[in-house]
Design an enzyme around this catalytic site. Structure first.
Site, PDB file in Angstrom:
ATOM      1  NE  ARG A 198      27.699 -12.518  -9.451  1.00 21.26           N
ATOM      2  CZ  ARG A 198      27.966 -12.572 -11.571  1.00 21.26           C
ATOM      3  NH1 ARG A 198      27.344 -13.032 -12.169  1.00 21.26           N
ATOM      4  NH2 ARG A 198      27.786 -11.106 -11.536  1.00 21.26           N
ATOM      5  CG  ASP A 210      30.606 -21.068 -17.643  1.00 28.02           C
ATOM      6  OD1 ASP A 210      30.205 -20.493 -18.550  1.00 28.02           O
ATOM      7  OD2 ASP A 210      31.394 -20.223 -18.413  1.00 28.02           O
ATOM      8  NE  ARG A 220      27.776  -9.105 -18.471  1.00 25.31           N
ATOM      9  CZ  ARG A 220      27.292 -10.784 -17.919  1.00 25.31           C
ATOM     10  NH1 ARG A 220      26.243 -11.155 -18.448  1.00 25.31           N
ATOM     11  NH2 ARG A 220      27.713 -10.857 -16.855  1.00 25.31           N
ATOM     12  CG  HIS A 250      32.252 -12.624 -14.544  1.00 23.45           C
ATOM     13  ND1 HIS A 250      32.157 -11.849 -13.871  1.00 23.45           N
ATOM     14  CD2 HIS A 250      31.920 -13.747 -14.593  1.00 23.45           C
ATOM     15  CE1 HIS A 250      30.352 -12.008 -13.416  1.00 23.45           C
ATOM     16  NE2 HIS A 250      30.177 -13.452 -14.865  1.00 23.45           N
ATOM     17  CB  CYS A 280      29.396 -18.603 -13.335  1.00 24.21           C
ATOM     18  SG  CYS A 280      29.546 -18.441 -14.990  1.00 24.21           S
ATOM     19  CD  GLN A 304      29.517 -16.664 -10.934  1.00 25.67           C
ATOM     20  OE1 GLN A 304      28.789 -16.098 -11.920  1.00 25.67           O
ATOM     21  NE2 GLN A 304      29.009 -17.548 -10.725  1.00 25.67           N
TER      22      GLN A 304
HETATM   23  N1   CP Z   1      26.919 -15.700 -14.412  1.00 24.54           N
HETATM   24  C1   CP Z   1      26.848 -14.257 -14.856  1.00 24.54           C
HETATM   25  O1   CP Z   1      27.454 -13.216 -15.173  1.00 24.54           O
HETATM   26  O2   CP Z   1      25.418 -14.437 -15.644  1.00 24.54           O
HETATM   27  P1   CP Z   1      24.726 -13.275 -16.342  1.00 24.54           P
HETATM   28  O3   CP Z   1      25.253 -13.474 -17.575  1.00 24.54           O
HETATM   29  O4   CP Z   1      23.335 -13.558 -15.399  1.00 24.54           O
HETATM   30  O5   CP Z   1      24.623 -12.215 -15.465  1.00 24.54           O
END
Ligand code: CP
Length: 298
Positions: free
Chosen positions: A278, A213, A104, A131, A250, A134
């Protein structure tokens, strides 16, 4: 490890048949969630974060453990990644220790460079560009709730961010309609086949899936949210969607900003199934990535 590792960086890079196979496998793994196959026994996943995470970190950790593998988690600041060592050296050394690596990190270009030099699969756990993990979970959730996503209308509200961009990528692969209602100054310069509008009501009309989002993504704290107010998902907006439409997000959610508690408390909201998926989707992604090491999909 294969000399051509299967990376999971961006949906359009992956053959559509493989993506469909990953989704089908994710459904199968969810059906068998109390007897997870030990297909990743003895394998290890490195996870590197330069931003906070609840879902991505927890679901990847649990996924690896349930499939028999284990994880090593570091922040980017714990490593020499941020300037003290070349990206090439980092990628090549990690490839000698672990069987796959999930990042990430803000820069998609850095992620792509890591993947170019790695001899193990590299997985995108969120960049500023996309992403994909997701959206695999989101597609799985839509299939569970509404059946095939083909031909459905997804309406997006708010910031046209990495998640919206990945839904747009998915719309071409899975053949669904995406309409994005976003403030004019945030509209993408090139929107391809997707429709961009500033008319939130028109975007919601007849939609099967309403998605939003956070208006303030990580690293954008202090941003003015006034321009997003017309794009809030509230009962009036939901009422314009198709009967039986679902609401997706998400997470994390800023309740009362991009979506109201009234919407979140209805049966239309599928946010917790989406978050759970997920786990199942990423098990299937991990299995697909690691198949090249001799892992047999079951
Ligand atoms: N949706 C998502 O990626 O959540 P986090 O930021 O908690 O990993």
């Amino acid at each position: 490890m294969t000399s051509h590792p299967r990376h999971f960086l961006d949906l359009p890079d992956i053959p559509a048949d493989d993506l469909r196979h990953i989704l089908a496998h994710a459904h199968q793994l969810k059906r068998n969630k109390f007897q997870p196959p030990q297909v990743l026994s003895g394998l290890s996943l490195a996870m590197v974060f330069d931003k906070r995470s609840t879902r991505t970190r927890m679901s990847f950790e649990v996924a690896m453990k349930q499939l028999g593998g284990h994880t090593i988690v570091m922040t980017a600041d714990d490593m020499h990644l941020t300037g003290a060592e070349s990206i090439e050296d980092t990628a090549k050394v990690l490839s000698r220790y672990v069987d796959a690596a999930m990042f990430r990190i803000s820069s998609h270009e850095t992620l792509a460079e890591i993947a170019r030099h790695a001899s193990i699969p590299v997985i995108n756990g969120l960049t500023n560009h996309s992403h994909p993990c997701q959206i695999m979970a989101d597609l799985m959730t839509i299939e569970e709730k509404l059946g095939s996503v083909k031909g459905k209308k997804i309406a997006w509200f708010g910031d046209y961010n990495n998640v919206a961009r990945t839904i747009a990528q998915a719309s071409k692969i899975w053949d669904f309609e995406l309409v994005a209602a976003v403030p004019g100054e945030l509209a993408p310069a090139s929107s391809g086949d997707i429709k961009i509008t500033q008319d939130a009501a028109a975007a919601a009309a007849g939609a099967d899936i309403i998605v939003t989002d956070t208006w303030v993504s990580m690293g954008q704290e202090g941003k003015d949210i006034q321009k997003f107010l017309p794009y809030q998902v509230n009962p009036d907006l939901m009422a314009k969607a198709k009967p039986g439409a679902i609401f997706m997000h998400c997470m994390p959610i800023h309740r009362g900003e991009e979506v109201t508690n009234e919407v979140l408390s209805t049966s239309a909201s599928v946010i917790y199934d989406e978050a759970e998926n997920r786990l199942h989707a990423q098990k299937a992604i991990l299995a697909w990535c690691l198949e090249g090491t001799g892992v047999k999909l079951v």
